[in-house]
Scaffold this motif. Sequence first.
Motif, PDB file in Angstrom:
ATOM      1  N   HIS A 147       0.846  -1.192   0.000  1.00 30.48           N
ATOM      2  CA  HIS A 147       0.000   0.000   0.000  1.00 30.48           C
ATOM      3  C   HIS A 147       0.879   1.238   0.000  1.00 30.48           C
ATOM      4  O   HIS A 147       1.804   1.367   0.811  1.00 30.48           O
ATOM      5  CB  HIS A 147      -0.928  -0.009   1.214  1.00 30.48           C
ATOM      6  CG  HIS A 147      -1.894  -1.153   1.205  1.00 30.48           C
ATOM      7  ND1 HIS A 147      -2.997  -1.184   0.399  1.00 30.48           N
ATOM      8  CD2 HIS A 147      -1.881  -2.328   1.897  1.00 30.48           C
ATOM      9  CE1 HIS A 147      -3.651  -2.309   0.598  1.00 30.48           C
ATOM     10  NE2 HIS A 147      -2.991  -3.027   1.498  1.00 30.48           N
ATOM     11  N   LYS A 148       0.573   2.156  -0.877  1.00 29.17           N
ATOM     12  CA  LYS A 148       1.394   3.339  -1.072  1.00 29.17           C
ATOM     13  C   LYS A 148       1.087   4.423  -0.044  1.00 29.17           C
ATOM     14  O   LYS A 148      -0.028   4.529   0.474  1.00 29.17           O
ATOM     15  CB  LYS A 148       1.176   3.920  -2.476  1.00 29.17           C
ATOM     16  CG  LYS A 148       1.712   3.064  -3.608  1.00 29.17           C
ATOM     17  CD  LYS A 148       3.219   3.227  -3.741  1.00 29.17           C
ATOM     18  CE  LYS A 148       3.733   2.582  -5.008  1.00 29.17           C
ATOM     19  NZ  LYS A 148       5.181   2.772  -5.172  1.00 29.17           N
ATOM     20  N   ILE A 149       2.099   5.225   0.218  1.00 29.29           N
ATOM     21  CA  ILE A 149       1.929   6.501   0.900  1.00 29.29           C
ATOM     22  C   ILE A 149       2.057   7.563  -0.180  1.00 29.29           C
ATOM     23  O   ILE A 149       3.105   7.685  -0.823  1.00 29.29           O
ATOM     24  CB  ILE A 149       2.996   6.704   1.987  1.00 29.29           C
ATOM     25  CG1 ILE A 149       2.906   5.599   3.045  1.00 29.29           C
ATOM     26  CG2 ILE A 149       2.858   8.084   2.628  1.00 29.29           C
ATOM     27  CD1 ILE A 149       4.107   5.552   3.967  1.00 29.29           C
ATOM     28  N   GLU A 164      10.217   3.067  -2.792  1.00 31.65           N
ATOM     29  CA  GLU A 164       9.194   2.410  -3.605  1.00 31.65           C
ATOM     30  C   GLU A 164       7.814   2.410  -2.940  1.00 31.65           C
ATOM     31  O   GLU A 164       6.809   2.135  -3.605  1.00 31.65           O
ATOM     32  CB  GLU A 164       9.611   0.975  -3.938  1.00 31.65           C
ATOM     33  CG  GLU A 164       9.936   0.108  -2.741  1.00 31.65           C
ATOM     34  CD  GLU A 164      11.404   0.147  -2.371  1.00 31.65           C
ATOM     35  OE1 GLU A 164      11.845  -0.800  -1.683  1.00 31.65           O
ATOM     36  OE2 GLU A 164      12.107   1.103  -2.763  1.00 31.65           O
ATOM     37  N   LYS A 165       7.763   2.696  -1.654  1.00 28.16           N
ATOM     38  CA  LYS A 165       6.471   2.787  -0.972  1.00 28.16           C
ATOM     39  C   LYS A 165       5.841   4.167  -1.125  1.00 28.16           C
ATOM     40  O   LYS A 165       4.660   4.356  -0.870  1.00 28.16           O
ATOM     41  CB  LYS A 165       6.627   2.463   0.519  1.00 28.16           C
ATOM     42  CG  LYS A 165       5.309   2.320   1.283  1.00 28.16           C
ATOM     43  CD  LYS A 165       5.538   1.846   2.702  1.00 28.16           C
ATOM     44  CE  LYS A 165       4.225   1.779   3.501  1.00 28.16           C
ATOM     45  NZ  LYS A 165       3.294   0.751   2.988  1.00 28.16           N
ATOM     46  N   LEU A 166       6.640   5.128  -1.568  1.00 27.42           N
ATOM     47  CA  LEU A 166       6.182   6.515  -1.666  1.00 27.42           C
ATOM     48  C   LEU A 166       5.823   6.882  -3.098  1.00 27.42           C
ATOM     49  O   LEU A 166       6.531   6.528  -4.037  1.00 27.42           O
ATOM     50  CB  LEU A 166       7.267   7.465  -1.160  1.00 27.42           C
ATOM     51  CG  LEU A 166       7.796   7.218   0.259  1.00 27.42           C
ATOM     52  CD1 LEU A 166       8.880   8.229   0.581  1.00 27.42           C
ATOM     53  CD2 LEU A 166       6.677   7.274   1.285  1.00 27.42           C
ATOM     54  N   ALA A 181      11.458  13.611   5.908  1.00 24.83           N
ATOM     55  CA  ALA A 181      11.156  12.788   7.081  1.00 24.83           C
ATOM     56  C   ALA A 181      10.559  11.451   6.675  1.00 24.83           C
ATOM     57  O   ALA A 181      10.880  10.407   7.262  1.00 24.83           O
ATOM     58  CB  ALA A 181      10.204  13.536   8.017  1.00 24.83           C
ATOM     59  N   LEU A 182       9.708  11.460   5.661  1.00 27.40           N
ATOM     60  CA  LEU A 182       9.106  10.211   5.196  1.00 27.40           C
ATOM     61  C   LEU A 182      10.125   9.338   4.480  1.00 27.40           C
ATOM     62  O   LEU A 182      10.114   8.107   4.620  1.00 27.40           O
ATOM     63  CB  LEU A 182       7.918  10.520   4.281  1.00 27.40           C
ATOM     64  CG  LEU A 182       6.727  11.193   4.981  1.00 27.40           C
ATOM     65  CD1 LEU A 182       5.682  11.621   3.968  1.00 27.40           C
ATOM     66  CD2 LEU A 182       6.106  10.264   6.021  1.00 27.40           C
ATOM     67  N   ARG A 183      11.033   9.953   3.728  1.00 24.86           N
ATOM     68  CA  ARG A 183      12.089   9.186   3.059  1.00 24.86           C
ATOM     69  C   ARG A 183      13.010   8.513   4.067  1.00 24.86           C
ATOM     70  O   ARG A 183      13.565   7.446   3.801  1.00 24.86           O
ATOM     71  CB  ARG A 183      12.917  10.099   2.146  1.00 24.86           C
ATOM     72  CG  ARG A 183      12.317  10.418   0.779  1.00 24.86           C
ATOM     73  CD  ARG A 183      12.169   9.186  -0.093  1.00 24.86           C
ATOM     74  NE  ARG A 183      13.386   8.424  -0.218  1.00 24.86           N
ATOM     75  CZ  ARG A 183      14.253   8.548  -1.220  1.00 24.86           C
ATOM     76  NH1 ARG A 183      14.016   9.425  -2.179  1.00 24.86           N
ATOM     77  NH2 ARG A 183      15.339   7.796  -1.277  1.00 24.86           N
ATOM     78  N   ALA A 184      13.166   9.134   5.221  1.00 24.38           N
ATOM     79  CA  ALA A 184      14.029   8.557   6.254  1.00 24.38           C
ATOM     80  C   ALA A 184      13.374   7.360   6.941  1.00 24.38           C
ATOM     81  O   ALA A 184      14.062   6.537   7.542  1.00 24.38           O
ATOM     82  CB  ALA A 184      14.376   9.618   7.293  1.00 24.38           C
TER      83      ALA A 184
END
Length: 208
Positions: free
Chosen positions: A3-5, A96-98, A88-91
């Motif tokens: 599931h993507k963010i 691939e989830k983003l 912050a989300l990349r950390a």
Amino acid sequence: MEHKIIIVGIGPGSKEYILPIALKKISTAKILVGGKRALSDYAAPNQLTAPITADIQATITFIREKSATEEVVVMVSGDPGYYSLLPALRAEFPAEKLEVIPGISSMQLAFSRIARPWQDADLMSLHGRLPDYASLSYEAGRTIGMLTDDEHNSQRIAMLLLDAGWPQNTPVYIGDRLSYPDEKIVKTTLIIATAAPAVNNCIMVVLG
């Protein structure tokens, strides 16, 4: 199933400046995360929502838990790649989830309002950040675009630039409330800006 963010840029403020694909992602989301103003503007009663607060870790925990079973749409102001929640989300999550939906930043809008290209400008943020004083040094022909805050406002930044060697008559544009009906863009000089009423949370474009 992964599931993507989905990180969606909602532009500088006015709904007129949000991309259609961003609106589609927001309107079809089951779980929506964003600032209080963004949620007020875009959230529907049937959506599960969570506000982004100063407790970023709590927001990330919510996103992690909910994205295990459902897509999560995260609204950020301006463009996600420009001083937003994306680092912050990349950390915390693999790339691939983003999924990132770009938006129009207030910096882009400021340069467009004064009909200036910005590919050669030095861009920086003093919004919640201490300035790197070495980066403020004067150079003939240099253009700087700056995000500001309450402390490092138009008046304070003008003083810092004069201290860094910029000429007193250096042109500066101060963009306030960009994209809103009460938008105001003032063209002035650094020396005048030091004595004029301070403008907080604005965009400054300085033309060396």
